[in-house]
Design a protein around this motif. Structure first.
Motif, short mmCIF file in Angstrom:
data_model
loop_
_atom_site.label_atom_id
_atom_site.label_comp_id
_atom_site.label_asym_id
_atom_site.label_seq_id
_atom_site.Cartn_x
_atom_site.Cartn_y
_atom_site.Cartn_z
N MET A 1 -5.86 42.65 18.27
CA MET A 1 -5.33 43.94 17.88
C MET A 1 -4.36 43.76 16.72
O MET A 1 -3.53 42.87 16.73
N GLY A 2 -4.49 44.63 15.73
CA GLY A 2 -3.65 44.55 14.54
C GLY A 2 -2.32 45.26 14.73
O GLY A 2 -1.93 45.65 15.83
N PRO A 3 -1.63 45.48 13.64
CA PRO A 3 -0.33 46.12 13.68
C PRO A 3 -0.43 47.62 13.99
O PRO A 3 -1.48 48.23 13.82
N LYS A 4 0.69 48.17 14.44
CA LYS A 4 0.78 49.62 14.61
C LYS A 4 1.15 50.22 13.25
O LYS A 4 2.06 49.74 12.58
N ILE A 5 0.44 51.27 12.86
CA ILE A 5 0.64 51.88 11.54
C ILE A 5 0.95 53.36 11.73
O ILE A 5 0.24 54.06 12.44
N LEU A 6 2.02 53.82 11.09
CA LEU A 6 2.35 55.24 11.09
C LEU A 6 1.95 55.82 9.74
O LEU A 6 2.44 55.39 8.69
N PHE A 7 1.05 56.78 9.76
CA PHE A 7 0.60 57.47 8.55
C PHE A 7 1.25 58.85 8.54
O PHE A 7 1.13 59.60 9.50
N ILE A 8 1.93 59.19 7.46
CA ILE A 8 2.54 60.51 7.31
C ILE A 8 1.84 61.21 6.16
O ILE A 8 1.82 60.71 5.03
N GLY A 9 1.23 62.35 6.45
CA GLY A 9 0.47 63.05 5.43
C GLY A 9 0.79 64.53 5.38
O GLY A 9 1.43 65.08 6.28
N THR A 10 0.30 65.18 4.32
CA THR A 10 0.51 66.61 4.15
C THR A 10 -0.80 67.39 4.08
O THR A 10 -0.78 68.61 4.09
N THR A 11 -1.91 66.70 4.01
CA THR A 11 -3.20 67.35 3.79
C THR A 11 -4.14 67.09 4.96
O THR A 11 -4.25 65.96 5.44
N CYS A 12 -4.82 68.13 5.40
CA CYS A 12 -5.79 67.99 6.49
C CYS A 12 -6.95 67.11 6.03
O CYS A 12 -7.56 67.37 4.99
N PRO A 13 -7.29 66.08 6.82
CA PRO A 13 -8.40 65.21 6.42
C PRO A 13 -9.76 65.89 6.52
O PRO A 13 -10.75 65.41 5.98
N PHE A 14 -9.82 67.02 7.22
CA PHE A 14 -11.09 67.74 7.36
C PHE A 14 -10.98 69.15 6.80
O PHE A 14 -11.59 70.08 7.29
N GLY A 15 -10.20 69.29 5.74
CA GLY A 15 -10.03 70.60 5.11
C GLY A 15 -11.13 70.87 4.11
O GLY A 15 -12.23 70.30 4.16
N ASP A 16 -10.81 71.75 3.20
CA ASP A 16 -11.75 72.06 2.12
C ASP A 16 -12.03 70.79 1.33
O ASP A 16 -11.26 69.85 1.35
N ILE A 17 -13.13 70.80 0.63
CA ILE A 17 -13.47 69.64 -0.20
C ILE A 17 -12.49 69.60 -1.38
O ILE A 17 -12.60 70.36 -2.32
N SER A 18 -11.53 68.74 -1.25
CA SER A 18 -10.55 68.56 -2.32
C SER A 18 -10.22 67.08 -2.41
O SER A 18 -10.45 66.32 -1.47
#
Length: 87
Positions: A1-18
């Motif tokens: 098992m690898g490291p624990k990673i915290l991803f902080i984002g502002t955009t929906c990964p399944f939003g409109d095609i952008s």
């Protein structure tokens, strides 16, 4: 098992095609190859129930927070916000 990673984002990964949405999805998928990813989103846009469901099904997402935009009224305010740390 690898490291624990915290991803902080502002955009929906399944939003409109952008570019931002596609980039978010691809970065999350790549990070999953490295370790266990927890994603937290702070967004100014409303997500549809389908977008929320797909995101929660695909990734470990304990928090999706929505904030209200605070528009800047004038050019002077914009520069003040950029250069004045007390603003």
């Amino acid at each position: 098992m690898g490291p624990k990673i915290l991803f902080i984002g502002t955009t929906c990964p399944f939003g409109d095609i952008s570019g931002a949405g596609v980039r978010t999805l691809n970065v999350l998928r790549l990070l999953e190859r490295v370790g266990k990813v927890t994603a937290v989103f702070a967004t100014g846009r409303e997500w549809t129930s389908e977008q929320m469901e797909r995101t929660l099904d695909a990734f470990d997402v304990p928090v999706v927070s929505r904030y209200q935009d605070a528009p800047i009224g004038s050019l002077v305010e914009r520069y003040q916000k950029i250069f004045d740390p007390d603003y």
